[in-house]
Design a protein around this motif. Structure first.
Motif, PDB file in Angstrom:
ATOM      1  N   LEU A 148       0.826  -1.207   0.000  1.00  0.00           N
ATOM      2  CA  LEU A 148       0.000   0.000   0.000  1.00  0.00           C
ATOM      3  C   LEU A 148       0.862   1.260   0.000  1.00  0.00           C
ATOM      4  N   VAL A 149       1.701   1.409   1.024  1.00  0.00           N
ATOM      5  CA  VAL A 149       2.544   2.595   1.115  1.00  0.00           C
ATOM      6  C   VAL A 149       3.458   2.684  -0.097  1.00  0.00           C
ATOM      7  N   ARG A 150       3.973   1.540  -0.527  1.00  0.00           N
ATOM      8  CA  ARG A 150       4.877   1.511  -1.671  1.00  0.00           C
ATOM      9  C   ARG A 150       4.217   2.124  -2.907  1.00  0.00           C
ATOM     10  N   THR A 151       2.974   1.737  -3.161  1.00  0.00           N
ATOM     11  CA  THR A 151       2.268   2.228  -4.345  1.00  0.00           C
ATOM     12  C   THR A 151       2.034   3.734  -4.267  1.00  0.00           C
ATOM     13  N   LEU A 152       1.549   4.200  -3.115  1.00  0.00           N
ATOM     14  CA  LEU A 152       1.259   5.622  -2.965  1.00  0.00           C
ATOM     15  C   LEU A 152       2.536   6.455  -2.991  1.00  0.00           C
ATOM     16  N   ALA A 153       3.598   5.933  -2.386  1.00  0.00           N
ATOM     17  CA  ALA A 153       4.863   6.671  -2.371  1.00  0.00           C
ATOM     18  C   ALA A 153       5.436   6.799  -3.776  1.00  0.00           C
ATOM     19  N   ALA A 154       5.323   5.742  -4.566  1.00  0.00           N
ATOM     20  CA  ALA A 154       5.845   5.781  -5.929  1.00  0.00           C
ATOM     21  C   ALA A 154       5.103   6.820  -6.763  1.00  0.00           C
ATOM     22  N   VAL A 155       3.781   6.887  -6.611  1.00  0.00           N
ATOM     23  CA  VAL A 155       2.987   7.849  -7.383  1.00  0.00           C
ATOM     24  C   VAL A 155       3.322   9.282  -6.971  1.00  0.00           C
ATOM     25  N   SER A 156       3.581   9.498  -5.682  1.00  0.00           N
ATOM     26  CA  SER A 156       3.851  10.848  -5.193  1.00  0.00           C
ATOM     27  C   SER A 156       5.277  11.306  -5.465  1.00  0.00           C
TER      28      SER A 156
END
Length: 327
Positions: A181-189
């Protein structure tokens, strides 16, 4: 680029941030928070990290106004809904124009904070944000690259707070990039992941940050290397400032502070042996939480001296400005 500091008294090490020590003591990779490092004449400490001074028992009092069970449940449900909405949008955001993506991410971060009961405010000397790349830094010297924002580190909320208020990319340790979860959101940001545990990886990490700054991006770093309760500022580790020097980037200090109403609060602090879950439950159980980002003017450029001295002066100057922001 390794920094040597004397240890004159035992100190606690925050879990999940494990310094590499030699000559004065040895700490295992997953040393518990209550373990003590025996002092020696001199220790070599990872230049990203420092020894953490705070614990929940000593630094975090009960809430001035506690949220009831219904409010806590509503906040957790709302936060989960916003988090899942961000995950569902992430594939489309990867393909969106950069400016549109940045706007959506900032709105999403602000909405998630609001869902958890935290409002956000940004302040600064005559500006709503640090100067964009290419504008004069303090002293009239143009910044050739982007802007390095150097802030104190209080909580896991800090990354959300700066994302909601600044058009910036944050630095994060490499392990976070492996969290679901965090990985996906961090990559997008646009989060910049760096390896903070291996000293041999330091030049590559500095090179990565330098390249991001040269692209004209704003990068937020937390040079203390660990979190605290927010009532004071620890020494800023100078390593990350080398990237600003190499990129010709402006350095803008920023002070993060949390309030309950108008009173400074430590309730958002992520300290000692706190897990994210424990800290999250403390946040949603507190009413009238507010986060403030207080920006200082960009620092005067440092153009003379050896690299080690220049980055050390930048670190001290940034730390001084952030400390003044807490006064």
């Amino acid at each position: 680029m390794t920094d040597l500091v004397p240890l004159t008294a035992p100190a606690r090490v925050r879990p999940a941030l494990w310094p590499h020590l030699t000559a004065g003591g040895v700490v295992t990779r997953r040393e518990p928070a209550h373990s003590v490092i025996r002092p020696g004449p001199q220790v070599e400490i990872n230049p990203w990290l420092r020894l953490a001074p705070c614990s929940a028992a000593t630094c975090i009092p009960p809430a001035a106004r506690a949220a009831g069970r219904a409010r806590r449940t509503a906040r957790l449900c709302a936060g989960t809904a916003v988090l899942l909405a961000g995950l569902s949008l992430s594939p489309a955001l990867r393909l969106a124009p950069r400016s549109w993506r940045a706007s959506v991410i900032r709105s999403w971060a602000g909405l998630l904070l609001r869902a958890l009961g935290v409002t956000v405010r940004i302040s600064g000397p005559g500006t709503e944000s640090p100067p964009p790349a290419g504008t004069p830094a303090a002293g009239g010297v143009p910044a050739a690259g982007g802007v390095l924002v150097a802030a104190n580190h209080v909580s896991w909320l800090d990354a959300l707070v700066v994302t909601a208020t600044l058009p910036a990319r944050t630095l994060a340790k490499q392990e976070i990039g492996r969290w679901p979860l965090v990985r996906t959101l961090a990559a997008v940001s646009g989060t910049v992941f760096i390896d903070r545990e291996r000293l041999s990886a330091l030049p590559a990490a500095i090179g990565t940050i330098t390249e991001v700054l040269r692209q004209g991006d704003m990068v937020v770093a937390f040079p203390e290397g660990t979190t605290s309760c927010g009532t004071d500022v620890g020494p800023f580790r100078p390593a990350v400032f080398q990237a600003a020097l190499d990129a010709g980037a402006a350095v803008c200090p920023a002070t993060l502070r949390y309030y309950e109403g108008d009173t400074p609060s430590t309730r958002c602090g992520w300290v000692g042996d706190d897990s994210v879950h424990v800290s999250l439950m403390r946040v949603v159980a507190t009413r009238h939480l507010r986060a403030e980002v207080r920006l200082s003017a960009p620092l005067e450029p440092v153009s003379h001296g050896r690299p080690r001295e220049r980055r050390a002066r930048l670190a001290r100057a940034a730390e001084s400005q952030v400390r003044a922001g807490l006064a």
